[in-house]
Enzyme design. Structure first.
Site, mmCIF file in Angstrom:
data_model
loop_
_atom_site.group_PDB
_atom_site.id
_atom_site.type_symbol
_atom_site.label_atom_id
_atom_site.label_comp_id
_atom_site.label_asym_id
_atom_site.label_seq_id
_atom_site.Cartn_x
_atom_site.Cartn_y
_atom_site.Cartn_z
ATOM 1 N N CYS A 54 0.797 -1.226 0.000
ATOM 2 C CA CYS A 54 0.000 0.000 0.000
ATOM 3 C C CYS A 54 0.831 1.279 0.000
ATOM 4 O O CYS A 54 0.273 2.369 -0.140
ATOM 5 C CB CYS A 54 -0.933 0.020 1.197
ATOM 6 S SG CYS A 54 -1.824 -1.525 1.438
ATOM 7 N N HIS A 100 -3.545 7.836 5.655
ATOM 8 C CA HIS A 100 -3.639 6.499 5.052
ATOM 9 C C HIS A 100 -5.077 6.010 5.214
ATOM 10 O O HIS A 100 -5.656 5.495 4.268
ATOM 11 C CB HIS A 100 -2.637 5.554 5.702
ATOM 12 C CG HIS A 100 -2.519 4.243 4.982
ATOM 13 N ND1 HIS A 100 -2.137 4.159 3.656
ATOM 14 C CD2 HIS A 100 -2.740 2.983 5.392
ATOM 15 C CE1 HIS A 100 -2.125 2.890 3.290
ATOM 16 N NE2 HIS A 100 -2.493 2.155 4.319
ATOM 17 N N GLU A 145 -2.847 5.352 13.305
ATOM 18 C CA GLU A 145 -2.463 6.564 12.596
ATOM 19 C C GLU A 145 -2.803 7.806 13.410
ATOM 20 O O GLU A 145 -1.995 8.743 13.497
ATOM 21 C CB GLU A 145 -3.145 6.620 11.231
ATOM 22 C CG GLU A 145 -2.709 7.809 10.395
ATOM 23 C CD GLU A 145 -3.146 7.716 8.937
ATOM 24 O OE1 GLU A 145 -2.587 8.457 8.106
ATOM 25 O OE2 GLU A 145 -4.053 6.909 8.630
ATOM 26 N N LYS A 158 -9.767 7.706 0.719
ATOM 27 C CA LYS A 158 -10.126 6.312 0.412
ATOM 28 C C LYS A 158 -11.618 6.087 0.619
ATOM 29 O O LYS A 158 -12.201 5.178 0.039
ATOM 30 C CB LYS A 158 -9.329 5.348 1.300
ATOM 31 C CG LYS A 158 -7.865 5.179 0.921
ATOM 32 C CD LYS A 158 -7.197 4.138 1.815
ATOM 33 C CE LYS A 158 -5.740 3.937 1.459
ATOM 34 N NZ LYS A 158 -4.887 5.095 1.813
ATOM 35 N N HIS A 175 -9.471 1.929 -1.658
ATOM 36 C CA HIS A 175 -8.042 1.700 -1.427
ATOM 37 C C HIS A 175 -7.443 1.069 -2.686
ATOM 38 O O HIS A 175 -7.602 -0.123 -2.925
ATOM 39 C CB HIS A 175 -7.859 0.781 -0.221
ATOM 40 C CG HIS A 175 -6.455 0.682 0.270
ATOM 41 N ND1 HIS A 175 -5.359 1.055 -0.499
ATOM 42 C CD2 HIS A 175 -5.942 0.247 1.465
ATOM 43 C CE1 HIS A 175 -4.257 0.843 0.199
ATOM 44 N NE2 HIS A 175 -4.580 0.366 1.389
ATOM 45 N N PHE A 208 1.190 -2.944 4.591
ATOM 46 C CA PHE A 208 1.447 -4.271 5.141
ATOM 47 C C PHE A 208 2.948 -4.558 5.025
ATOM 48 O O PHE A 208 3.597 -4.156 4.057
ATOM 49 C CB PHE A 208 0.679 -5.329 4.356
ATOM 50 C CG PHE A 208 -0.755 -5.505 4.790
ATOM 51 C CD1 PHE A 208 -1.256 -4.883 5.915
ATOM 52 C CD2 PHE A 208 -1.609 -6.323 4.063
ATOM 53 C CE1 PHE A 208 -2.573 -5.056 6.313
ATOM 54 C CE2 PHE A 208 -2.924 -6.508 4.447
ATOM 55 C CZ PHE A 208 -3.406 -5.884 5.575
#
Length: 403
Positions: free
Chosen positions: A162, A294, A305, A326, A331, A390
Site C-alpha cells: 500500500c 492512510h 495513525e 479512500k 483503497h 502491510f
C-alpha cells in the site's frame, strides 16, 4: 540540493477520468464506491469497490496495444498523458537521458494473471498469448511510459504493497533533488478488481461489505479501488527556465520500517516516518495544515495513525485537518498514494480540503479533525501524505504551496 516542483498531474480513478473530475468529486464529497461489475461476482462475499465505471479501452488504445497492455498499464498511460500534456515538457537529446520513470504498483498485471489462470485451469487451454509475461510484469507500465515518451534515464518499479506509490514518488523526488535527473515521471497504478484479486483479499477479513468509513466508530473494514495517478517532478531551475506552470513544491520525504508485524501497524514506525518527512523538508509541525491520511477504515490502522499524528504534533494535532479520501475512491493499494496526493495539490492550489465521507459516529481513539463528510475551504501552506503498508513499510511525502 535542487528544489523539486510538480509541473503536471494526471489520473483516472473511481471518481473521474481526469484530474478536473476527481477534484470536483473531492469538493462535492462524492463517493465512487459501488457494486462491482465483474465476472463471477456472485461467488464473492465482497461485492463493492471503487471501480472505474464506463471505461472503454478501445476509445484510447488500438487492438495491438490492448493485447500488450494490462488494465493497470492502460490506466498509467492515460494518467501519464494528462500529466505530460499539462506540464508541456518534451524529452529530446540530453534531457531524455536525464529523465526517467519511477512508478508504484502492488499487483501489477493481476487482471492478466486472473484471465489466463482461468484459461488454463478452468477452460483447460494449453496455450496462452505470447505476450502474457510482458503484459503482467510489474514493470510493464513503467517500461511503456519510458518508451512512449523517450525517457532514457533511471526507470524502475517499486512494489511495497500500500506504500508503493509514495515510495516511488519519494525516490523520484530524491533523484531530482540530488541532480541525478532533471525530470522524473512518477506515481502509481493498480487494477486488482478481478475475481482472483478480491477473493485473495477476502481471506484477510479486513474488507467491508457495505462502505468505507475511516475514523468512524462503526467502521468495519477497507474497500478496494483501482486507478492511477501520475505526476511530473521537475528540477525547479529547469521548470522556471522553460516557463512551466508550477503546481506545488515537494520539500520532504521519509520512509521507515516497523520491523514488527506483517499486517499490524506500529505507532512508532508511523511517527518516525511523519516526523522524518517534516525534518527532511525543514518544516515545523505547526506549519502543516492538512494531512492526507492512510485512513483505510480498519480499526487497527485508523487508531494507530491517529495516535501517531497526536504523538508527532502534540497540541498542534488539534489545529490541523486530516482526511481519508479512500472513503471516496477506495483503497487502490499500490496506486492509492498517488491518487491521494491529488487531494494535497488541491488543498494547496484551490484552498479546498477533501472530506472523509461516510463518517457517522465519533471515536475517542480518533479524536482529530477528520473533515467529516463535507469539503472545507481553508488555506494551507504545507501538506503531508501518509502511506503505511502491510509489512510495516511506511512512506510520507511533504508538499509546500508554491509562490
Amino acid at each position: 540540493m535542487n528544489r523539486v516542483v510538480i509541473t503536471g498531474q494526471g489520473t483516472i480513478n473511481a471518481l473521474g477520468m481526469n484530474v478536473a473530475e476527481t477534484y470536483s468529486a473531492f469538493k462535492d464529497g462524492r463517493c465512487g464506491i459501488g457494486p462491482l461489475e465483474l465476472r463471477d461476482v456472485e461467488r464473492l462475499s465482497i461485492r463493492i469497490g471503487g471501480q472505474v465505471k464506463g471505461y472503454d479501452p478501445e476509445a484510447t488504445f488500438n487492438r495491438q496495444q490492448i493485447a500488450l497492455y494490462d488494465r493497470f498499464t492502460q490506466f498509467t498511460l492515460i494518467a501519464a498523458k494528462e500529466a505530460l500534456d499539462q506540464s508541456g515538457v518534451e524529452f529530446h537529446d540530453e534531457l531524455a537521458q536525464q529523465s526517467g520513470v519511477i512508478l508504484g504498483t502492488a499487483g501489477g498485471g493481476m487482471q492478466t494473471s486472473d484471465e489466463n489462470y482461468r484459461s488454463v485451469y478452468e477452460d483447460r487451454k494449453n496455450r496462452v498469448h505470447p505476450f502474457i509475461v510482458p503484459k503482467l510484469m510489474n514493470n510493464a507500465a513503467c517500461s511503456h511510459v519510458s518508451m512512449t515518451y523517450n525517457l532514457q534515464g533511471p526507470s524502475f518499479t517499486v512494489a511495497t504493497a500500500c506504500a508503493s506509490s509514495n515510495h516511488a514518488m519519494g525516490q523520484a523526488f530524491n533523484f531530482v533533488r540530488s541532480g541525478m535527473a532533471k525530470v522524473m515521471i512518477t506515481g502509481g497504478s493498480e487494477a486488482m478488481l478481478c475475481f482472483g484479486g478480491i477473493k485473495a483479499w477476502e481471506g484477510l477479513r479486513v474488507m467491508s461489505k457495505d462502505a468505507c468509513r475511516p475514523f468512524s466508530a462503526n467502521r468495519n473494514g477497507m474497500v478496494q479501488g483501482e486507478g492511477a495517478a501520475v505526476f511530473v517532478f521537475e528540477d525547479y531551475d529547469h521548470a522556471k527556465k522553460r516557463g512551466a506552470n508550477i503546481l506545488a513544491e515537494v520539500v520532504g520525504f521519509s520512509m521507515t520500517s516497523d520491523a514488527a508485524d506483517i499486517v499490524m501497524p506500529s505507532k512508532q514506525g508511523a511517527s518516525r516516518a511523519i516526523s522524518g518527512a517534516m525534518k527532511d523538508g525543514r518544516t515545523n509541525p505547526d506549519q502543516v495544515g492538512y494531512i492526507n491520511a492512510h485512513g483505510t477504515g480498519t480499526a487497527a490502522n485508523d487508531k494507530t495513525e491517529c495516535a501517531a499524528v497526536a504523538d508527532v504534533f502534540g497540541h498542534h494535532a488539534n489545529h490541523l485537518m486530516m482526511s481519508s479520501t479512500k472513503s471516496m475512491h477506495g483503497h487502490a493499494i499500490g496506486g492509492t498514494g498517488a491518487i491521494e496526493l491529488l487531494a494535497c495539490t488541491m488543498a494547496l492550489n484551490e484552498s479546498v480540503i477533501a472530506p472523509t465521507v461516510g463518517y457517522q459516529e465519533a471515536d475517542p481513539e480518533c479524536a482529530l479533525d477528520i473533515v467529516p463528510n463535507k469539503a472545507r475551504e481553508a488555506t494551507v501552506e504545507y501538506t503531508l501524505s501518509n502511506a503505511f503498508a502491510f509489512g510495516g513499510l511506511n512512506a510520507v511525502l511533504a508538499l509546500r504551496k508554491f509562490g
